[in-house]
Design an enzyme around this catalytic site. Structure first.
Site: not given
Length: 269
Positions: A49, A60
């Site tokens: 990924e 994130d």
């Protein structure tokens, strides 16, 4: 090339679950990203990924946010990433998922974006802030270009929403193991098992789990669950951020080997 969902399902013949590794493109630079992709490919990672650096990465945690900022400071952009992928996909066989936020897709134009990433061999796409209600066109284009659009199911997702995602998904389904952002955490979220059970009653599509999985102890716990894949991000991003280029690459190779020792069937580790 074999579809990502097939790679994940096929890996369960030798592993208890597939290993999906996240790294940030351009951190600390694209040359190291290219080398890291090649090392991950040689280290037996099932799927990679690759994160497109973005200035407001809301999903994130601090480690990946910092990596994204470092990449942007190196003037990393989509065109440079595509150029790098065009070269690296000639030498690796591990399928790549591109992780991006919705705004870069809209800025480039949805059709152009999907066309461009398909041209360089990207096989999957994750857009964490893509509104499900607005996903029909992107899902259609991904299908036309043989890219698997991977939807996320959170612990807070309702049964109704899970049914809708399962019906629309043509790929594996990404289960978010905790609420909040990605990152390294010391305790496994106990409710992920009930979420897996709930989703398994609705669909037979392969399930991958990520967010907050970062240590070998996490792997030991999660690989025993009824899932087909585990996603690790912050642990690899952190290793790439430290020390010399050679040490960075050695560390991620050794970490992959340690994970495989746990997840490979009949392993004594």
């Amino acid at each position: 090339m074999t579809r990502i969902s097939q790679v994940i399902q096929q890996s369960t013949s030798t592993c208890t679950c597939a290993l999906i590794v996240f790294i940030t493109a351009g951190d600390p630079n694209l040359n190291i990203t290219k080398a890291a992709l090649e090392i991950l490919d040689k280290s037996g990672v099932n799927v990679i990924e690759l994160g497109l650096p973005y200035s407001v990465p809301l999903a994130d945690g601090p480690i990946i946010q910092t990596a994204s900022n470092r990449a942007l400071m190196q003037d990393t952009n989509l065109d440079k990433i595509l150029n790098m992928l065009n070269k690296v996909n000639l030498t690796i066989t591990t399928p790549i998922i591109l992780f991006t936020y919705y705004n870069p897709v809209l800025s480039r134009g949805i059709f152009t974006f999907i066309c461009d990433i398909s041209r360089v061999g990207v096989k999957g796409l994750i857009i964490p802030d893509l509104p499900f209600e607005e996903s029909a066109y992107i899902a259609y284009l991904c299908d036309q270009f043989s890219i698997e659009l991977i939807f996320l199911i959170a612990p807070t997702s309702t049964v109704t929403r899970i049914h809708k995602i399962a019906k629309k998904s043509s790929s594996c389904i990404y289960l978010v193991s905790k609420t909040g952002v990605t990152g390294m955490h010391t305790n496994k979220e106990m409710f992920i098992n009930s979420l897996i059970t709930k989703v398994k009653k609705i669909t037979s599509k392969p399930l991958i789990v990520g967010f907050g999985i970062s240590t070998l102890n996490h792997i030991r716990s999660f690989h025993q669950l009824d899932i087909e894949g585990i996603v690790l991000g912050s642990a690899f991003v952190q290793r790439l951020a430290n020390q010399t280029i050679k040490t960075k690459l050695e560390e991620i190779s050794e970490f992959c080997h340690a994970i495989k020792q746990i997840t490979t069937r009949n392993s004594q580790a």
